[in-house]
Write an enzyme that holds these catalytic residues in place. Structure first.
Site, PDB file in Angstrom:
ATOM      1  N   HIS A  13       0.829  -1.205   0.000  1.00  0.00           N
ATOM      2  CA  HIS A  13       0.000   0.000   0.000  1.00  0.00           C
ATOM      3  C   HIS A  13       0.866   1.257   0.000  1.00  0.00           C
ATOM      4  O   HIS A  13       0.667   2.168  -0.812  1.00  0.00           O
ATOM      5  CB  HIS A  13      -0.901  -0.014   1.241  1.00  0.00           C
ATOM      6  N   GLU A  14       1.830   1.298   0.917  1.00  0.00           N
ATOM      7  CA  GLU A  14       2.682   2.484   1.014  1.00  0.00           C
ATOM      8  C   GLU A  14       3.585   2.629  -0.201  1.00  0.00           C
ATOM      9  O   GLU A  14       3.918   3.754  -0.605  1.00  0.00           O
ATOM     10  CB  GLU A  14       3.514   2.425   2.294  1.00  0.00           C
ATOM     11  N   HIS A  25       1.830   4.722  -2.767  1.00  0.00           N
ATOM     12  CA  HIS A  25       1.987   6.162  -2.516  1.00  0.00           C
ATOM     13  C   HIS A  25       3.391   6.622  -2.920  1.00  0.00           C
ATOM     14  O   HIS A  25       3.550   7.659  -3.591  1.00  0.00           O
ATOM     15  CB  HIS A  25       1.783   6.467  -1.035  1.00  0.00           C
TER      16      HIS A  25
END
Length: 453
Positions: free
Chosen positions: A22-23, A26
């Protein structure tokens, strides 16, 4: 390894994989948009390991492995040197900020598809949607032990788990379900399961039981576990005997015996009971006797035989497996079904059709992580895919402090042409924190309730 340690270990593995991905979403889009990333941390707290790359980003593994974060250069958080301000997140056009924030949930969605693809290539063994003994609403619908559910409301069913999930959604909506089945003789049949007749407040975590459905693992062979002292079978039938016919009528399962014995008792006289004893065929002439059922208090006809106390271990009888190319559309279809079910559950909880008991927290997630890991690699991949999709959906909810809340702010900015005021955003953050705290509290409460019950 103990249950607690196993659950903790596999939860850490799951969170580590899913949060890192997920990170990374980003991080990757932020770098492509020219934003300086100060830190990429897996876990919170004091770093146990770290290193810095040539762009000045610190990559770290922290002491508390329950999440992670990406810290970007942002004037809203600290003073930024004039020379670095073009690399600040807040200086980027609103569409780029939207892309950076949305990249995390999108990464989880992509990961879900990839994990399901790997699961299908490896092959996930499962149990077919074959019924055991039926009672109540299911029996009234004409469903019998040995029937295999092929479709529910036009949706193809491959496994017992899929059947229960689909029937649960219909039960929550208070509507009847149309079933396509193949009976024990191989004939295609249509049945209507009147789930609308379930009582108010039925247990939504056990819709199958409430509707009178049981799994085929409970489709016990008519093997004698023991005989009741003084009964017709006492001293005649032995533990381990398998009853194959009653008065010429074939017996497939233990649940076939009560109606056949009742017919014999009402007709009167003895009948031939055929059994398989260690591979040899035997026939005994027995006459049923009336006894009082200790559970219902009713007087019934019986031979006086009971099934074995323990069930034989269940064997997988369905395999979901595809080649590398065929697994791609299969993974996309499965992701679509899982997404529709997840959004449907959220909608039902908001409208009151689904109980808030369906909300699960970290304790339940840890226990499921451990149980799926024990069942094999393919099952653990399915679990990771489901949680990854759940993270994507949860983060896209329009709740301030989550990615969805930030996206809401930026969409408003895109429409009105200017950012929201700091006061409005601060108020939203407080509301978001309160909602998130309430949701987490409910999840922990449900987890603890499941443990103690």
């Amino acid at each position: 390894m103990s249950e607690v340690l196993g659950s903790l270990l596999w939860m850490i593995v799951a969170i580590g994989v899913l949060v890192t991905f997920h990170e990374f979403g980003h991080y990757w889009v932020a770098r492509r948009c020219g934003v300086k990333v100060l830190r990429f941390s897996v876990g919170f707290g004091r770093p146990l390991w770290s290193r810095r790359d040539r762009h000045g980003t610190e990559f770290a593994i922290a002491a508390i492995p329950l999440g992670g974060y990406v810290k970007m250069l942002d004037e809203a958080e600290a003073d930024v040197p004039v020379a670095e301000r073009p690399q600040a997140f807040n200086r980027k056009p609103v569409l780029q900020r939207i892309a950076i924030v949305a990249a995390g949930p999108i990464a989880n969605l992509v990961l879900c598809v990839a994990l399901l693809w790997a699961m299908f290539v490896i092959g996930r063994p499962d149990y077919s949607a074959t019924l055991g003994p039926t009672t109540g609403i299911a029996a009234a619908a004409g469903l019998q032990g040995g029937d295999r559910i092929e479709a529910v409301d036009g949706r193809a069913i491959n496994t017992w788990m899929e059947a229960l999930q689909t029937l649960t959604m219909a039960a929550m909506d208070g509507r009847d379900a149309r079933l396509q089945i193949i009976d024990a003789d191989g004939n295609e049949q249509a049945r209507t399961l009147a789930l609308s007749r379930l009582p108010v407040g039925f247990n939504q975590e056990n819709v199958g039981g409430a509707a009178g459905l049981s799994w085929r693992h409970l489709l016990l062979p008519a093997t004698v576990g023991k005989t009741t002292p003084g009964s017709a079978a006492d001293g005649v039938l032995l533990p381990g005997d398998t009853i194959t016919a009653v008065d010429g009528q074939p017996v497939r399962q233990f649940a076939d015996l009560p109606p056949l014995i009742s017919q014999l008792g009402q007709r009167g006289g003895a009948a031939m009971i055929e059994v398989d004893r260690n591979g040899d065929r035997h026939a005994f002439e027995l006459q049923p006797r009336q006894i009082k059922n200790p559970e219902t208090g009713e007087t019934v006809w019986a031979l006086g035989v009971e099934p074995p106390r323990s069930l034989p271990p269940a064997e997988y009888d369905a395999l979901q497996q595809f080649g590398p190319f065929a697994a791609v559309p299969a993974a996309l279809r499965e992701t679509g079904k899982m997404t529709a079910d997840s959004l449907g559950m959220i909608r039902r909880m908001l409208t009151g059709h689904a109980s808030v008991k369906n909300v699960s927290g970290p304790i339940t997630i840890a226990r499921v992580a451990n149980s799926t890991a024990k069942r094999g690699v393919a099952w653990f991949l399915y679990f990771l895919a489901l949680v990854s999709l759940s993270l994507a959906i949860l983060n896209l909810l329009p709740i301030p402090v989550l990615d969805g809340g930030h996206l809401l702010y930026y969409l408003i900015e895109l429409v009105k042409g200017s950012p929201l005021s700091e006061r409005s955003m601060a108020a939203g953050q407080y509301i978001g924190l309160a909602l998130l705290a309430g949701l987490m509290g409910l999840a922990f409460y449900n987890d603890i309730l499941r443990l103690v019950t």
